[in-house]
Design a protein around this motif. Structure first.
Motif, PDB file in Angstrom:
ATOM      1  N   SER A 183       0.841  -1.191   0.000  1.00 34.06           N
ATOM      2  CA  SER A 183       0.000   0.000   0.000  1.00 34.06           C
ATOM      3  C   SER A 183       0.878   1.243   0.000  1.00 34.06           C
ATOM      4  O   SER A 183       1.966   1.249   0.592  1.00 34.06           O
ATOM      5  CB  SER A 183      -0.907   0.006   1.240  1.00 34.06           C
ATOM      6  N   ALA A 184       0.396   2.298  -0.649  1.00 27.71           N
ATOM      7  CA  ALA A 184       1.165   3.534  -0.736  1.00 27.71           C
ATOM      8  C   ALA A 184       1.420   4.115   0.649  1.00 27.71           C
ATOM      9  O   ALA A 184       0.554   4.084   1.524  1.00 27.71           O
ATOM     10  CB  ALA A 184       0.430   4.541  -1.607  1.00 27.71           C
ATOM     11  N   GLN A 185       2.623   4.624   0.854  1.00 31.90           N
ATOM     12  CA  GLN A 185       2.999   5.292   2.097  1.00 31.90           C
ATOM     13  C   GLN A 185       3.550   6.674   1.764  1.00 31.90           C
ATOM     14  O   GLN A 185       3.797   7.001   0.604  1.00 31.90           O
ATOM     15  CB  GLN A 185       4.046   4.475   2.860  1.00 31.90           C
ATOM     16  N   HIS A 186       3.756   7.478   2.788  1.00 26.30           N
ATOM     17  CA  HIS A 186       4.302   8.822   2.583  1.00 26.30           C
ATOM     18  C   HIS A 186       5.738   8.741   2.061  1.00 26.30           C
ATOM     19  O   HIS A 186       6.412   7.718   2.222  1.00 26.30           O
ATOM     20  CB  HIS A 186       4.271   9.611   3.890  1.00 26.30           C
ATOM     21  N   VAL A 187       6.200   9.808   1.441  1.00 27.43           N
ATOM     22  CA  VAL A 187       7.581   9.862   0.970  1.00 27.43           C
ATOM     23  C   VAL A 187       8.464  10.491   2.043  1.00 27.43           C
ATOM     24  O   VAL A 187       7.985  11.138   2.976  1.00 27.43           O
ATOM     25  CB  VAL A 187       7.701  10.673  -0.343  1.00 27.43           C
ATOM     26  N   SER A 188       9.756  10.276   1.919  1.00 23.27           N
ATOM     27  CA  SER A 188      10.751  10.864   2.822  1.00 23.27           C
ATOM     28  C   SER A 188      11.636  11.836   2.051  1.00 23.27           C
ATOM     29  O   SER A 188      11.947  11.602   0.871  1.00 23.27           O
ATOM     30  CB  SER A 188      11.620   9.780   3.459  1.00 23.27           C
TER      31      SER A 188
ATOM     32  N   LEU B 254      -1.482  12.524   2.612  1.00 24.04           N
ATOM     33  CA  LEU B 254      -0.229  12.073   3.222  1.00 24.04           C
ATOM     34  C   LEU B 254       0.570  11.187   2.282  1.00 24.04           C
ATOM     35  O   LEU B 254       1.798  11.309   2.199  1.00 24.04           O
ATOM     36  CB  LEU B 254      -0.530  11.328   4.523  1.00 24.04           C
ATOM     37  N   VAL B 255      -0.099  10.304   1.549  1.00 20.24           N
ATOM     38  CA  VAL B 255       0.616   9.335   0.705  1.00 20.24           C
ATOM     39  C   VAL B 255       0.726   9.800  -0.745  1.00 20.24           C
ATOM     40  O   VAL B 255       1.163   9.033  -1.601  1.00 20.24           O
ATOM     41  CB  VAL B 255      -0.063   7.949   0.755  1.00 20.24           C
TER      42      VAL B 255
END
Length: 543
Positions: free
Chosen positions: A220-225, A258-259
């Motif tokens: 699943s898509a997550q936030h970037v850093s 967020l993602v």
């Protein structure tokens, strides 16, 4: 300072090595606040104190001077300044100036979560007071990862850079992070998934392209850093040492926002493609104590048998439907039968452009194929040096078509084909915009009940599918990519159908190449014309 109202971002400043230049730093901060309004916090990474005794610091200690903003700093990076930080758990050094401590998590009333690790990486045990050890990193990591539904932290503060941070991204000049950065910090960043990671010590400013924290099409898509390194205050080269930004705590953000993935997002520098050693395995050395074994498991697969996911089961079934001979990735395989596209094949027509070939029954006179000289099944199978040359040809064609007022669309169908054929079709710029082309592919895919997934610009196909997996993929001129994992009843001419449609080129009768082939003499003349026009852009002059 009182927290901002719910839903309102915090305004933060982050500074690199201060090295005792408090007057210059706070003078700059006052100027920024006069011009742009008040900021909530100032965070300092790197060396806060200089090596020499600084009389200016005494003014802040005695209260003769006061910091104009609440300032949080990291601890010593060398033995000489260790005495300036009397409490390892953190303490107030002066009014509005606070030492965070050796390691920990700072959570404000707003919900913003800041993880921090002071000092430099220890070269052995026991770790000196100005260094951190594998145990320090494990303790910090464990405290956060044990939190229910942990997704990451908003900010990570370290003084050293993470080793390998430039992998898959833009390079920080001549700096070699293998020699001057920390493997433990890289492991910490990999597990804590900070939205922003700040470091210093190397006297340069570096803003890495954002990187993702999930595997495309598998998680699943997550936030970037985002990683940023800041220069030292008052440096002679006028490199950036103060960074201003606004941030809404992760806990207060809309999950979709967020993602959201930016256009320039890259792969995670601390992970490795399937089949390679994990970032943790490459960064940690065998001499480290057993306590750090926890880190080795960050991106490696469990050794036992694992229940297949639904997607994995579908892929297995598809591979059974279309069995292909196994071979090491990057190695060309001998064709099972005469392959028209192999340059060594007696079936190849001699008027074809070297490595570039005009498409038989092309959608336009300059519809071309990019072909590897060796026999490769798909882009996923290509050796690294072949990938590089394919990308060079794509770039050259993009420039060439640009001079003709055209944009190019590239697509590949790895299904019921023997040899990689990367088709490149020019589309007049005044015919339709890139977004129109994208929409046409999506709409026609829906009509065929196919799912076209977007893959970010910096993703490589071989990180998404294994060799032998049937797929269709299209790349637009702005770098956007659409991907479909082929199942049954895939329309073989799908790419041509979309581009030939009334919405794009307006020639639906040319969707099937067999209905629009030209004679040999006409094809030879077209190839000669294209060779002549493309010559200034060609990587290797063709005979």
């Amino acid at each position: 300072m009182a927290p901002p109202p719910p839903g309102k971002p915090l305004r933060l400043l982050v500074c690199g090595d201060v090295e005792g230049r408090l007057g210059e730093l706070y003078g700059r901060v006052r100027g920024i606040q006069r011009k742009s309004g008040a900021f909530d916090l100032l965070l300092c990474v790197g060396n806060f104190f200089g090596s020499a005794q600084d009389t200016e610091w005494e003014d802040y200690q005695t209260g003769a001077k006061k910091a104009p903003i609440q300032t949080y700093v990291l601890g010593a990076n060398d033995e000489e300044t260790t005495h300036r930080f009397p409490d390892v758990d953190g303490c107030d050094l002066a009014e509005n100036i606070t030492y965070l401590g050796r390691k920990g998590v700072f959570s404000g009333a707003s919900g913003l979560q800041i993880a921090y690790l002071s000092g430099s990486e220890a070269s052995g045990e026991p770790a000196p007071a100005h260094c951190f050890s594998t145990k320090d990193v494990a303790d910090l990591q464990g405290a956060l990862l044990s939190t229910p539904k942990f997704r990451g932290v908003d900010i990570l503060l370290t003084s050293p850079w993470p080793k390998g941070v430039e992998i898959f991204g833009n390079r920080p000049g001549d700096l070699d992070t293998r020699k001057c950065a920390s493997g433990l910090v890289a492991l910490l960043a990999a597990s804590l998934k900070p939205r922003y990671h700040f470091a210093a010590l190397q006297k340069i400013y570096y803003e890495r392209l954002p990187y993702r924290n999930h595997t495309v099409l598998q998680e699943s898509a997550q936030h970037v850093s985002r990683f940023l390194a800041l220069a030292s205050v008052g440096n002679a080269d006028k490199r950036k040492y103060l960074y201003a930004f606004s941030i809404l705590p992760m806990s207060a953000m809309d999950p979709v926002e967020l993602v959201r993935q930016p256009q320039d997002v890259t792969e995670n520098p601390y992970r490795r493609p399937r089949g390679a050693e994990s970032g943790a395995q490459l960064l940690l050395e065998a001499k480290e104590e057993p306590a750090c074994q926890f880190f080795f498991d960050l991106s490696s697969k469990p050794k036992g048998r694992k229940r297949p996911t639904a997607d994995g089961e579908r892929r297995r079934q598809q591979q059974q439907q279309q069995p292909l001979p196994k071979r090491p990735p990057g190695k060309p395989s001998p064709p099972a039968a005469a392959c028209w596209f192999c340059l060594a094949s007696p079936e190849v027509e001699k008027h074809l452009v070297c490595y570039l070939a005009l498409a038989k029954g092309g959608l336009s006179p300059d519809h071309v194929l990019i072909l590897p000289i060796g026999h490769y099944q798909s882009v996923v199978d290509l050796a690294p040096e072949v990938v590089e040359e394919v990308n060079q040809y794509k770039s050259a064609l993009k420039k060439f078509f640009g001079t003709k007022g055209k944009r190019c669309v590239a697509f590949e169908r790895n299904y019921k084909s023997q040899h990689l054929q990367l088709q490149v079709v020019p589309v007049p710029q005044d015919c339709c915009a890139t977004e129109d082309i994208k929409e046409a592919f999506v709409v026609q895919a829906e009509e065929h009940r196919m799912e076209l997934l977007e893959i970010p610009e910096h993703s490589a196909l071989k990180q998404i599918v294994q060799p032998g997996t049937p797929y269709f993929y299209v790349e637009l001129d702005n770098g956007e990519k659409l991907f479909h994992r082929v199942g049954r009843n895939f329309p073989l001419q799908f790419g041509r159908e979309v581009l030939a449609s009334e919405a794009i080129l307006g020639m639906p009768g040319r969707a099937d190449w067999r209905s629009c082939q030209a004679g040999r003499e006409e094809e030879a003349a077209a190839a000669q014309d294209f060779r002549r026009a493309f010559a200034p852009f060609d990587l290797a002059q063709m005979d």
